[in-house]
Scaffold this active site. Structure first.
Site, short mmCIF file in Angstrom:
data_model
loop_
_atom_site.label_atom_id
_atom_site.label_comp_id
_atom_site.label_asym_id
_atom_site.label_seq_id
_atom_site.Cartn_x
_atom_site.Cartn_y
_atom_site.Cartn_z
N LYS A 178 -49.02 -8.57 -45.67
CA LYS A 178 -48.23 -9.60 -45.00
C LYS A 178 -49.20 -10.72 -44.60
CE LYS A 178 -47.08 -11.39 -40.92
NZ LYS A 178 -46.94 -12.70 -41.43
N GLY B 191 -56.76 -10.65 -37.07
CA GLY B 191 -56.05 -11.67 -36.31
C GLY B 191 -56.53 -11.67 -34.87
N SER B 192 -55.68 -12.15 -34.00
CA SER B 192 -56.10 -12.28 -32.60
C SER B 192 -56.16 -10.92 -31.91
CB SER B 192 -55.09 -13.17 -31.86
OG SER B 192 -53.81 -12.56 -31.92
N THR B 193 -56.97 -10.85 -30.87
CA THR B 193 -57.10 -9.61 -30.11
C THR B 193 -55.76 -9.24 -29.48
OG1 THR B 193 -59.46 -9.91 -29.79
CG2 THR B 193 -58.33 -8.53 -28.16
N GLU B 194 -55.03 -10.27 -29.06
CA GLU B 194 -53.73 -10.02 -28.41
C GLU B 194 -52.77 -9.29 -29.36
OE1 GLU B 194 -52.01 -13.68 -27.10
OE2 GLU B 194 -50.22 -12.65 -26.38
N GLY C 30 -53.64 -7.76 -32.06
CA GLY C 30 -54.32 -6.50 -32.42
C GLY C 30 -53.97 -5.37 -31.47
N GLU D 221 -59.80 -6.28 -37.11
CA GLU D 221 -60.83 -7.33 -37.10
C GLU D 221 -60.27 -8.45 -36.23
OE1 GLU D 221 -63.75 -7.27 -38.37
OE2 GLU D 221 -63.64 -5.58 -39.76
N CYS E 249 -63.62 -16.70 -36.90
CA CYS E 249 -63.71 -15.72 -35.81
C CYS E 249 -65.15 -15.54 -35.33
CB CYS E 249 -63.17 -14.38 -36.29
SG CYS E 249 -63.86 -13.89 -37.88
N GLU F 111 -61.20 -17.39 -26.50
CA GLU F 111 -61.38 -17.90 -27.86
C GLU F 111 -60.51 -19.14 -28.05
OE1 GLU F 111 -59.69 -15.71 -31.17
OE2 GLU F 111 -61.59 -15.90 -32.22
#
Ligand code: NAP
Length: 508
Positions: free
Chosen positions: A185, A237-240, A242, A259, A293, A394
């Site tokens: 995706k 993608g973003s930590t959020e 993730g 990642e 990143c 970030e």
């Protein structure tokens, strides 16, 4: 590169074929440099995810695919590498007009890295320990024991918009190298090159081995992360997001690699070669408008060099040319969207309101011929303290924070004072000092006198909240295989099976 003004159409790619979404709906993909609609892409949902996962599951049941010999798989990976090179111009064009990456970067570095990745995986796979034989144990009786590495099954890959094509290959290459099947995706801003790659790769793999479902995180990403027949999820993608993925994957205990984001520290020591360190640090933060990143967004400078460093950085930054990424002379392209531009501008506002000093850039700008694009001047703040929002969160845009330090221990302490741990760097002429600092930095990659230099044969991934697991290198094959221990007893008569007496007191 010639510009194609026609709006393209991209269906989903499932089971080796282009198919419309179940609803027939589409969404627009825009060029971030101009705001023009460049493609209409199928808007998938849970029903499309189910179809793609079923195709991938059926393909995984094909033993010709899962049990392919490593040397045959290596040949296949080399062929994919050649196909990428053969299609380089179209891939690069689609990537530039959808992601805003400059053609100078995409058509050289990204394409080369992708082609090299498949070749590197081809080399690694030949010697990869798919089966290891353990020594015959002296006790309780001789046996043959093997450790087999087997593919995990149906892998779901969810990818971001910043380097969509390259990051997709970081997941596709190890998945195919180890006999898995995959459903990808891509980010909704940038699905074109992933779709094109799937079409290219499907020329040499069985139907269903590679599938792409486009659509939103909610309607496609979540059903994938929750799907009971998806065995592994690889997310970038973003930590959020993730955190959400990890939570969704936990319901079916999926093998998960993440990642995620970064806020990487870059430490300039007092003996650094400034002729290298200044352009190098800017390369580290302004490449792709800071939308990488591993960008070195926090620059730690010793008090005694501060003014000289700031002056040098500002002079160099002012030379960077913003422009259409299709133009070979453009150094810095747009950011991905209006929403991202507004987010970056709000971080710049927050830097000002927290007391940082803006010494360069700081504004959105109009670029001639790209009036509908989203451009932000490369921006530098001084007088930043490590607790400010611009130093902790970030931004994912062209914003550098310069932070002073008093001594090296202070620099390392501040560098590590972040929830992230993706990358870090140090500039010095003293190699012993460099290794000592590298050892103390809590990050998955440390550059000494350089930045952004990743290798396809070296692992990449984050410490702390920058992620779990590694991509590239032979470690990426570990991430796409699971271990099976096979025990075969060599003791053929019952009386010598002393260990059965643990249960039976008088077996013979
Ligand atoms: P993002 O918002 O986290 O989105 C990444 C992907 O997740 C997109 O495909 C997105 O789909 C999808 N998604 C969003 N919400 C979801 C949900 N609830 N369930 C499942 N999937 C969902 O990240 P981004 O803005 O695209 O990319 C920037 C971020 O990626 C930065 O934080 C950057 O540091 C990180 N990044 C990390 C690496 C690394 O290797 N560590 C590399 C590159 C980027 P939609 O596009 O449809 O929303």
């Amino acid at each position: 590169m010639t510009v194609n003004l026609e709006v393209m159409n991209f269906p989903l790619f499932i089971n080796g074929q282009w198919v419309p979404s179940v609803t027939g709906d589409t969404f627009d993909v825009k060029n971030p440099a101009t705001g023009d609609v460049i493609a209409k892409v199928a808007k998938g949902n849970e029903a499309d995810v189910n179809a793609a996962v079923q195709a991938a599951k059926t393909a995984f049941e094909n033993e010709e695919w899962t049990n392919m010999k490593p040397k045959d798989r290596a040949q296949l990976l080399n062929t994919i590498s050649h196909l990428i090179v053969a299609n380089a111009e179209e891939l690069a064009y689609l990537e530039v007009i959808s992601s805003g990456g400059t053609v100078r970067r995409v058509s050289s570095s990204d394409i080369l890295q992708m082609a090299d990745l498949f070749q590197t995986m081809a080399k690694i796979v030949v010697d990869y320990p798919f089966s290891e034989t353990l020594p015959i144990p002296p006790f309780p009786g001789p046996s043959q024991n093997f450790v087999w590495r087997e593919p995990i099954g149906v892998c779901a890959a969810i990818t971001p918009w910043n380097m969509p094509m390259l990051i997709a290959t970081w997941k596709i290459a190890p998945a195919l190298a180890t006999g898995n099947t995959i459903v990808i995706k891509p980010a909704s801003f940038t699905p074109l090159t992933t779709l094109k790659l799937a079409e290219i790769i499907s020329q040499v793999v069985p139907p269903g081995v590679i599938n792409v479902v486009t659509g939103s995180g909610k309607e496609v990403g979540e059903p994938l992360a929750n799907h009971p027949d998806v065995d592994k999820i690889a997310f970038t993608g973003s930590t959020e997001v993730g955190r959400n993925i990890m939570s969704m994957a936990s319901h079916t205990i999926k093998n998960t690699t993440l990642e995620l984001g970064g806020k990487s520290p870059n430490i300039l020591l007092d003996d650094a070669n400034l002729d290298l360190a200044l352009p190098g640090s800017l390369f580290g933060v302004f490449l792709h408008s800071g939308q990488l990143c591993e960008s070195g967004t926090r620059l730690f400078v010793p008090d005694q060099l501060h003014d000289q460093v700031v002056e040098g950085l500002v002079t160099l930054t002012k030379q960077l040319k913003l422009g259409n990424p299709l133009d070979q002379t453009t150094d810095v392209g747009p950011v991905i969207s209006k929403q991202q531009k507004d987010t970056i501008l709000s971080y710049i506002e927050s830097g000002l309101s927290e007391g940082a000093t803006l010494v360069c850039g700081g504004k959105a700008v109009a670029v001639e011929g790209c009036e509908g694009g989203h451009f932000i001047e490369p921006t530098i703040f001084t007088n930043v303290t490590n607790d400010m929002k611009i130093a902790q969160e970030e931004i994912f845009g062209p914003v550098l924070s310069i932070i002073r330090y008093s001594d090296i221990n202070d620099a390392i302490k501040q560098a590590n004072d972040t929830i992230y741990g993706l990358a870090a760097g140090v500039w010095t002429e003293d190699v012993n000092k460099a290794y000592k600092v590298a050892k103390q930095l809590r990050a998955g990659v440390v550059w000494i006198n350089d930045w952004h230099m990743l290798r396809n044969d070296a692992p990449f991934g984050g410490y702390k909240q920058s992620g779990i697991g590694r991509e590239m290198g032979k470690q990426s094959l570990d991430a796409y295989t699971q271990l099976k221990h096979v025990h075969s007893s060599m003791v053929s008569d019952l009386k010598n099976r002393s260990w059965y007496q643990i249960l039976f007191s008088n077996l013979n």
